[in-house]
Motif scaffolding. Structure first.
Motif, PDB file in Angstrom:
ATOM      1  N   LEU A  63       0.853  -1.131   0.007  1.00 42.09           N
ATOM      2  CA  LEU A  63       0.088   0.037  -0.085  1.00 42.09           C
ATOM      3  C   LEU A  63       0.905   1.185  -0.084  1.00 42.09           C
ATOM      4  O   LEU A  63       1.898   1.356   0.386  1.00 42.09           O
ATOM      5  CB  LEU A  63      -0.875  -0.078   1.116  1.00 42.09           C
ATOM      6  N   GLY A  64       0.338   2.209  -0.504  1.00 41.24           N
ATOM      7  CA  GLY A  64       1.136   3.528  -0.445  1.00 41.24           C
ATOM      8  C   GLY A  64       0.086   4.849  -0.705  1.00 41.24           C
ATOM      9  O   GLY A  64      -1.007   4.580  -0.915  1.00 41.24           O
ATOM     10  N   GLU A  65       0.788   5.984  -0.775  1.00 39.37           N
ATOM     11  CA  GLU A  65      -0.194   7.075  -0.778  1.00 39.37           C
ATOM     12  C   GLU A  65      -0.582   7.251  -2.345  1.00 39.37           C
ATOM     13  O   GLU A  65      -1.060   8.294  -2.694  1.00 39.37           O
ATOM     14  CB  GLU A  65       0.612   8.334  -0.367  1.00 39.37           C
ATOM     15  N   GLY A  66       0.296   6.430  -3.143  1.00 36.50           N
ATOM     16  CA  GLY A  66       0.044   6.562  -4.866  1.00 36.50           C
ATOM     17  C   GLY A  66       0.808   5.383  -5.190  1.00 36.50           C
ATOM     18  O   GLY A  66       1.378   4.548  -4.572  1.00 36.50           O
ATOM     19  N   HIS A  67       0.801   5.405  -6.633  1.00 36.40           N
ATOM     20  CA  HIS A  67       1.441   4.188  -7.468  1.00 36.40           C
ATOM     21  C   HIS A  67       2.762   3.914  -7.122  1.00 36.40           C
ATOM     22  O   HIS A  67       3.279   2.850  -6.809  1.00 36.40           O
ATOM     23  CB  HIS A  67       1.049   4.318  -8.969  1.00 36.40           C
ATOM     24  N   HIS A  68       3.544   5.368  -6.969  1.00 39.83           N
ATOM     25  CA  HIS A  68       4.984   5.160  -6.970  1.00 39.83           C
ATOM     26  C   HIS A  68       5.237   4.371  -5.312  1.00 39.83           C
ATOM     27  O   HIS A  68       6.187   3.852  -5.297  1.00 39.83           O
ATOM     28  CB  HIS A  68       5.445   6.778  -7.042  1.00 39.83           C
ATOM     29  N   SER A  69       4.876   5.245  -4.596  1.00 40.19           N
ATOM     30  CA  SER A  69       4.905   4.648  -3.262  1.00 40.19           C
ATOM     31  C   SER A  69       4.647   3.076  -2.875  1.00 40.19           C
ATOM     32  O   SER A  69       5.415   2.243  -2.350  1.00 40.19           O
ATOM     33  CB  SER A  69       4.507   5.537  -1.962  1.00 40.19           C
ATOM     34  N   ALA A  70       3.584   2.782  -3.480  1.00 35.25           N
ATOM     35  CA  ALA A  70       3.218   1.487  -3.248  1.00 35.25           C
ATOM     36  C   ALA A  70       4.080   0.366  -4.129  1.00 35.25           C
ATOM     37  O   ALA A  70       4.288  -0.811  -3.763  1.00 35.25           O
ATOM     38  CB  ALA A  70       1.575   1.229  -3.909  1.00 35.25           C
TER      39      ALA A  70
ATOM     40  N   LEU B  22       8.306  -3.452  -4.440  1.00 31.48           N
ATOM     41  CA  LEU B  22       9.724  -3.993  -5.090  1.00 31.48           C
ATOM     42  C   LEU B  22      10.688  -4.103  -3.888  1.00 31.48           C
ATOM     43  O   LEU B  22      11.529  -5.041  -3.791  1.00 31.48           O
ATOM     44  CB  LEU B  22      10.165  -3.047  -5.994  1.00 31.48           C
ATOM     45  N   GLY B  23      10.649  -3.381  -2.786  1.00 28.74           N
ATOM     46  CA  GLY B  23      11.491  -3.651  -1.477  1.00 28.74           C
ATOM     47  C   GLY B  23      11.263  -4.806  -0.875  1.00 28.74           C
ATOM     48  O   GLY B  23      12.095  -5.432  -0.357  1.00 28.74           O
ATOM     49  N   ALA B  24       9.910  -5.234  -0.757  1.00 23.45           N
ATOM     50  CA  ALA B  24       9.646  -6.379  -0.158  1.00 23.45           C
ATOM     51  C   ALA B  24      10.116  -7.660  -0.798  1.00 23.45           C
ATOM     52  O   ALA B  24      10.479  -8.611  -0.362  1.00 23.45           O
ATOM     53  CB  ALA B  24       8.166  -6.674   0.031  1.00 23.45           C
TER      54      ALA B  24
END
Length: 153
Positions: A5-12, A17-19
């Motif tokens: 989840l994120g505040e937008g596509h980029h943060s999500a 990808l980090g996970a």
């Protein structure tokens, strides 16, 4: 497969990808190490009459008040005093970083031998100190500051 989840596509996408780029075993070990470190306060534990149970709970409550965006910033309280007279739209109160309360939290964490956590609070204070050497009474989270027109300085 990863869900993020994120505040937008980029943060999500960044979170997903980090996970998946860090091996699960490494994430699991880091999580378990952090959990054991947070659940094992030392320092005053030997003087406690309850084998450190209240100390452990108190430490965990203080740790949960650290801001997730600004490392070292501790809000005064997650509770809402006078909640029966406040609505969900009310911003501020104890959900802000009050300098005096943050210093109390850092001092309590030092008593639990949480030196690194207290050091993060000191760095946060140094970063928010005014040019004349003073500190703001309270600091607003940037998200709330934008909503209500407050300045965080």
């Amino acid at each position: 497969m990863a869900i993020a989840l994120g505040e937008g596509h980029h943060s999500a996408l960044t979170a997903a990808l980090g996970a998946v780029t860090t091996p699960f075993e490494q994430n699991l070990k880091r999580f378990n190490d952090q959990w054991h470190r947070a659940s094992s306060p030392t320092g005053l534990k030997g003087a406690a009459m309850d084998a450190g149970r209240l100390l452990q709970i108190s430490q965990n409550v203080i740790l949960s008040h650290e801001d997730k965006y600004y490392s070292g910033a501790f809000i005064a309280s997650a509770s809402i005093p006078w909640g029966q007279h406040k609505s969900d739209e009310d911003v501020g109160g104890y959900h802000l970083v009050w300098t005096r309360d943050m210093v109390q939290s850092a001092t309590a964490l030092l008593a639990c031998n949480r030196v690194d956590t207290a050091r993060r609070a000191l760095v946060y204070l140094a970063c928010t100190q005014k040019p004349d050497g003073s500190f703001a009474q309270k600091l607003l989270d940037r998200r709330y500051a934008l909503l209500d027109g407050y300045s965080a300085g």
